[in-house]
Motif scaffolding. Structure first.
Motif, PDB file in Angstrom:
ATOM      1  N   CYS A 154      -2.909  -0.621   0.595  1.00 53.87           N
ATOM      2  CA  CYS A 154      -2.494   0.761   0.876  1.00 53.87           C
ATOM      3  C   CYS A 154      -0.970   0.791   0.971  1.00 53.87           C
ATOM      4  O   CYS A 154      -0.279   0.017   0.308  1.00 53.87           O
ATOM      5  CB  CYS A 154      -3.162   1.232   2.160  1.00 53.87           C
ATOM      6  SG  CYS A 154      -3.094   3.030   2.385  1.00 53.87           S
ATOM      7  N   SER A 155      -0.429   1.652   1.820  1.00 51.35           N
ATOM      8  CA  SER A 155       1.031   1.687   1.975  1.00 51.35           C
ATOM      9  C   SER A 155       1.549   0.366   2.523  1.00 51.35           C
ATOM     10  O   SER A 155       2.702   0.000   2.297  1.00 51.35           O
ATOM     11  CB  SER A 155       1.430   2.832   2.912  1.00 51.35           C
ATOM     12  OG  SER A 155       0.803   2.664   4.178  1.00 51.35           O
ATOM     13  N   TYR A 156       0.679  -0.330   3.250  1.00 54.65           N
ATOM     14  CA  TYR A 156       0.973  -1.711   3.622  1.00 54.65           C
ATOM     15  C   TYR A 156      -0.218  -2.572   3.228  1.00 54.65           C
ATOM     16  O   TYR A 156      -1.340  -2.191   3.548  1.00 54.65           O
ATOM     17  CB  TYR A 156       1.224  -1.854   5.127  1.00 54.65           C
ATOM     18  CG  TYR A 156       1.443  -3.298   5.541  1.00 54.65           C
ATOM     19  CD1 TYR A 156       2.698  -3.885   5.421  1.00 54.65           C
ATOM     20  CD2 TYR A 156       0.383  -4.064   6.009  1.00 54.65           C
ATOM     21  CE1 TYR A 156       2.894  -5.211   5.771  1.00 54.65           C
ATOM     22  CE2 TYR A 156       0.568  -5.390   6.367  1.00 54.65           C
ATOM     23  CZ  TYR A 156       1.828  -5.961   6.239  1.00 54.65           C
ATOM     24  OH  TYR A 156       2.022  -7.275   6.577  1.00 54.65           O
TER      25      TYR A 156
END
Length: 210
Positions: A154-156
């Protein structure tokens, strides 16, 4: 000698001493020729190079022809090195010597077999890694039975980690199967019958090690 080069012939079945039926693999083991003796003084390590399976002289490079001529043998298709530090083995080996099955193996002992597994091409996660798929079909959802699902990026960490189990090429790897029992040895035909399955297709080269 600590090993030999062979060719996988196929599979059969034999009965052991207890009357149990065992699946076995038949291997054409040799005859092989000693084409080089590598020493610590010249090469930095000790090894015995064996060659197996004749091939035409016109398909052999001049450098390899000189290599085989030095060992007083015909051109070979397959060459394998066997690392060996045993002084007793070195005393029994000479350049150009022919190594047969009965010189290496006896019935009842255990060996390790190295072969190249069958190539399966590009495969999905169900066949390659044993995934179960995302699940059954639902309203507005189809063809998801063999899907890989989320990979968790995901975003991280904003990337896919190395080693993630995904679709890709399957098979075609060197595989070593250990501790397979020799059921039969047929010296007159240079055949070895080993209990169990070994990697590779029929007529593929295999390496037998003690």
């Amino acid at each position: 000698m600590i090993g030999i080069i062979g060719k996988k012939i196929g599979m059969t079945s034999l009965y052991d001493s207890k009357g149990h039926k065992k699946a076995c693999t038949v291997i054409q083991g040799g005859p092989c020729v000693v084409t080089q003796l590598k020493t610590i003084s010249l090469d930095g390590y000790q090894a015995i190079q064996l060659a197996y399976d004749d091939k035409k002289e016109k398909n052999t490079t001049k450098s390899l022809m000189g290599h085989f001529t030095k060992a007083s043998t015909t051109p070979k298709r397959k060459q394998v090195e066997f690392r060996c530090d045993d002084a007793d083995v070195w005393q029994q080996v000479a350049l150009g010597q022919v190594v047969r099955v009965e010189d290496v193996f006896v019935e009842g002992e255990f060996v390790d077999v190295i072969g190249t597994s069958k190539g399966k091409g590009f495969q999905g996660v169900v066949k390659r890694h044993g995934f179960s798929g995302v699940g059954g079909r639902s309203h507005g959802q189809h063809n998801r039975e063999r899907a890989p699902g989320s990979v968790g990026a995901c975003s991280y960490p904003s990337r896919v980690f190395k080693g993630m189990r995904m679709a890709g090429r399957m098979g075609g790897h060197n595989v070593k199967v250990k501790n397979l029992k020799i059921m039969r040895v047929f010296p007159e035909k240079d055949l070895v019958v080993i209990c169990g399955a070994i990697p590779g297709a029929n007529n593929a080269y295999v390496i037998l090690e003690k």
